[in-house]
Structures are given as structure tokens and as C-alpha cells.
Scaffold this motif. Structure first.
Motif, PDB file in Angstrom:
ATOM      1  N   ALA A 245       0.818  -1.219   0.000  1.00  0.00           N
ATOM      2  CA  ALA A 245       0.000   0.000   0.000  1.00  0.00           C
ATOM      3  C   ALA A 245       0.853   1.272   0.000  1.00  0.00           C
ATOM      4  N   ASN A 246       2.111   1.157   0.428  1.00  0.00           N
ATOM      5  CA  ASN A 246       3.010   2.308   0.520  1.00  0.00           C
ATOM      6  C   ASN A 246       4.329   1.964  -0.166  1.00  0.00           C
ATOM      7  N   PRO A 247       4.397   2.091  -1.486  1.00  0.00           N
ATOM      8  CA  PRO A 247       5.571   1.628  -2.236  1.00  0.00           C
ATOM      9  C   PRO A 247       6.881   2.324  -1.864  1.00  0.00           C
ATOM     10  N   ALA A 248       6.827   3.430  -1.158  1.00  0.00           N
ATOM     11  CA  ALA A 248       8.062   4.093  -0.728  1.00  0.00           C
ATOM     12  C   ALA A 248       8.783   3.277   0.340  1.00  0.00           C
ATOM     13  N   PHE A 249       8.075   2.340   0.972  1.00  0.00           N
ATOM     14  CA  PHE A 249       8.640   1.512   2.032  1.00  0.00           C
ATOM     15  C   PHE A 249       8.764   0.075   1.530  1.00  0.00           C
ATOM     16  N   THR A 250       9.956  -0.489   1.654  1.00  0.00           N
ATOM     17  CA  THR A 250      10.141  -1.878   1.255  1.00  0.00           C
ATOM     18  C   THR A 250       9.792  -2.789   2.424  1.00  0.00           C
ATOM     19  N   GLU A 251       9.402  -3.992   2.102  1.00  0.00           N
ATOM     20  CA  GLU A 251       9.085  -4.974   3.137  1.00  0.00           C
ATOM     21  C   GLU A 251      10.319  -5.245   4.004  1.00  0.00           C
ATOM     22  N   ALA A 252      11.480  -5.358   3.374  1.00  0.00           N
ATOM     23  CA  ALA A 252      12.719  -5.604   4.122  1.00  0.00           C
ATOM     24  C   ALA A 252      13.058  -4.437   5.044  1.00  0.00           C
ATOM     25  N   GLY A 253      12.852  -3.230   4.576  1.00  0.00           N
ATOM     26  CA  GLY A 253      13.131  -2.050   5.390  1.00  0.00           C
ATOM     27  C   GLY A 253      12.219  -1.968   6.604  1.00  0.00           C
ATOM     28  N   ILE A 254      10.963  -2.290   6.411  1.00  0.00           N
ATOM     29  CA  ILE A 254      10.007  -2.280   7.521  1.00  0.00           C
ATOM     30  C   ILE A 254      10.373  -3.361   8.532  1.00  0.00           C
ATOM     31  N   ARG A 255      10.723  -4.541   8.036  1.00  0.00           N
ATOM     32  CA  ARG A 255      11.114  -5.633   8.943  1.00  0.00           C
ATOM     33  C   ARG A 255      12.366  -5.267   9.732  1.00  0.00           C
ATOM     34  N   TRP A 256      13.295  -4.538   9.115  1.00  0.00           N
ATOM     35  CA  TRP A 256      14.489  -4.089   9.821  1.00  0.00           C
ATOM     36  C   TRP A 256      14.100  -3.126  10.946  1.00  0.00           C
ATOM     37  N   GLN A 257      13.178  -2.200  10.652  1.00  0.00           N
ATOM     38  CA  GLN A 257      12.711  -1.280  11.690  1.00  0.00           C
ATOM     39  C   GLN A 257      12.060  -2.046  12.839  1.00  0.00           C
ATOM     40  N   ILE A 258      11.260  -3.055  12.518  1.00  0.00           N
ATOM     41  CA  ILE A 258      10.591  -3.851  13.544  1.00  0.00           C
ATOM     42  C   ILE A 258      11.616  -4.640  14.352  1.00  0.00           C
ATOM     43  N   PHE A 259      12.612  -5.208  13.699  1.00  0.00           N
ATOM     44  CA  PHE A 259      13.660  -5.965  14.393  1.00  0.00           C
ATOM     45  C   PHE A 259      14.388  -5.080  15.398  1.00  0.00           C
ATOM     46  N   ASN A 260      14.562  -3.804  15.063  1.00  0.00           N
ATOM     47  CA  ASN A 260      15.273  -2.852  15.909  1.00  0.00           C
ATOM     48  C   ASN A 260      14.334  -1.935  16.691  1.00  0.00           C
ATOM     49  N   GLU A 261      13.085  -2.346  16.885  1.00  0.00           N
ATOM     50  CA  GLU A 261      12.084  -1.470  17.498  1.00  0.00           C
ATOM     51  C   GLU A 261      12.441  -1.015  18.901  1.00  0.00           C
ATOM     52  N   ARG A 262      13.189  -1.782  19.654  1.00  0.00           N
ATOM     53  CA  ARG A 262      13.579  -1.393  21.016  1.00  0.00           C
ATOM     54  C   ARG A 262      14.597  -0.250  21.004  1.00  0.00           C
ATOM     55  N   HIS A 263      15.329  -0.112  19.908  1.00  0.00           N
ATOM     56  CA  HIS A 263      16.377   0.901  19.817  1.00  0.00           C
ATOM     57  C   HIS A 263      15.932   2.166  19.085  1.00  0.00           C
ATOM     58  N   ASN A 264      14.923   2.060  18.251  1.00  0.00           N
ATOM     59  CA  ASN A 264      14.531   3.208  17.431  1.00  0.00           C
ATOM     60  C   ASN A 264      13.244   3.893  17.901  1.00  0.00           C
ATOM     61  N   GLY A 265      12.669   3.415  19.004  1.00  0.00           N
ATOM     62  CA  GLY A 265      11.465   4.045  19.547  1.00  0.00           C
ATOM     63  C   GLY A 265      10.163   3.508  19.005  1.00  0.00           C
ATOM     64  N   LEU A 266      10.231   2.609  18.053  1.00  0.00           N
ATOM     65  CA  LEU A 266       9.012   2.062  17.450  1.00  0.00           C
ATOM     66  C   LEU A 266       8.204   1.256  18.459  1.00  0.00           C
ATOM     67  N   ALA A 267       8.880   0.572  19.376  1.00  0.00           N
ATOM     68  CA  ALA A 267       8.179  -0.231  20.389  1.00  0.00           C
ATOM     69  C   ALA A 267       7.300   0.651  21.275  1.00  0.00           C
ATOM     70  N   GLU A 268       7.805   1.807  21.672  1.00  0.00           N
ATOM     71  CA  GLU A 268       7.047   2.708  22.542  1.00  0.00           C
ATOM     72  C   GLU A 268       5.893   3.396  21.821  1.00  0.00           C
ATOM     73  N   SER A 269       5.941   3.420  20.509  1.00  0.00           N
ATOM     74  CA  SER A 269       4.900   4.118  19.747  1.00  0.00           C
ATOM     75  C   SER A 269       3.580   3.358  19.729  1.00  0.00           C
ATOM     76  N   GLY A 270       3.625   2.056  19.970  1.00  0.00           N
ATOM     77  CA  GLY A 270       2.413   1.245  19.907  1.00  0.00           C
ATOM     78  C   GLY A 270       1.981   0.915  18.490  1.00  0.00           C
ATOM     79  N   ALA A 271       2.865   1.130  17.525  1.00  0.00           N
ATOM     80  CA  ALA A 271       2.512   0.904  16.123  1.00  0.00           C
ATOM     81  C   ALA A 271       2.614  -0.560  15.705  1.00  0.00           C
TER      82      ALA A 271
END
Length: 70
Positions: free
Chosen positions: A15-41
Motif C-alpha cells: 500500500a506504501n511503495p516508498a517503504f520496502t518490506e525488508a526495510g520495515i522488517r528491519w525497523q521492527i527488528f530494531n524497534e527497542r532501539h529506534n522508539g518504534l516499540a514505545e509508539s504502539g505501532a
């Protein structure tokens, strides 16, 4: 309870071609370090990972210094 806009990682990338599946998975893998975990997303149900689209983009804006519209 409000309706939430939830997508799988693949659905989000499709739905959002600017974001690759691999890039999103990398963000999720590192969610504790990049603040994504606290966002509730990111939500998990078993092995399935869901992205709350509104919270994800709020996190992205916040991590890039964009102020929320008042």
C-alpha cells in the motif's frame, strides 16, 4: 474501542511503495532501539505482525522532528 487501521508488513509495503518490506522488517527488528516499540505501532498475534498505520506514521513524523498538527 476505536477502529484501527491494521495491516500486515506485506500489505503495508504494497500500500506504501516508498517503504520496502525488508526495510520495515528491519525497523521492527530494531524497534527497542529506534522508539518504534514505545509508539504502539507494532502489534503481534502469534507469529503474525501487524502495523497500526496511523501510529506508524505518527512515529515516523516524531522521529523526523515533525510536529503534530494542532
Amino acid at each position: 474501542m476505536a477502529n484501527r487501521n491494521l495491516l500486515t508488513v506485506k500489505q503495508f509495503a504494497d500500500a506504501n511503495p516508498a517503504f520496502t518490506e525488508a526495510g520495515i522488517r528491519w525497523q521492527i527488528f530494531n524497534e527497542r532501539h529506534n522508539g518504534l516499540a514505545e509508539s504502539g505501532a507494532i502489534l503481534r498475534r502469534g507469529r503474525r505482525v501487524y502495523i497500526d498505520v496511523d501510529r506508524y506514521f505518527a512515529w515516523l513524523d516524531q522521529s523526523n522532528g515533525v510536529q503534530a498538527a494542532a
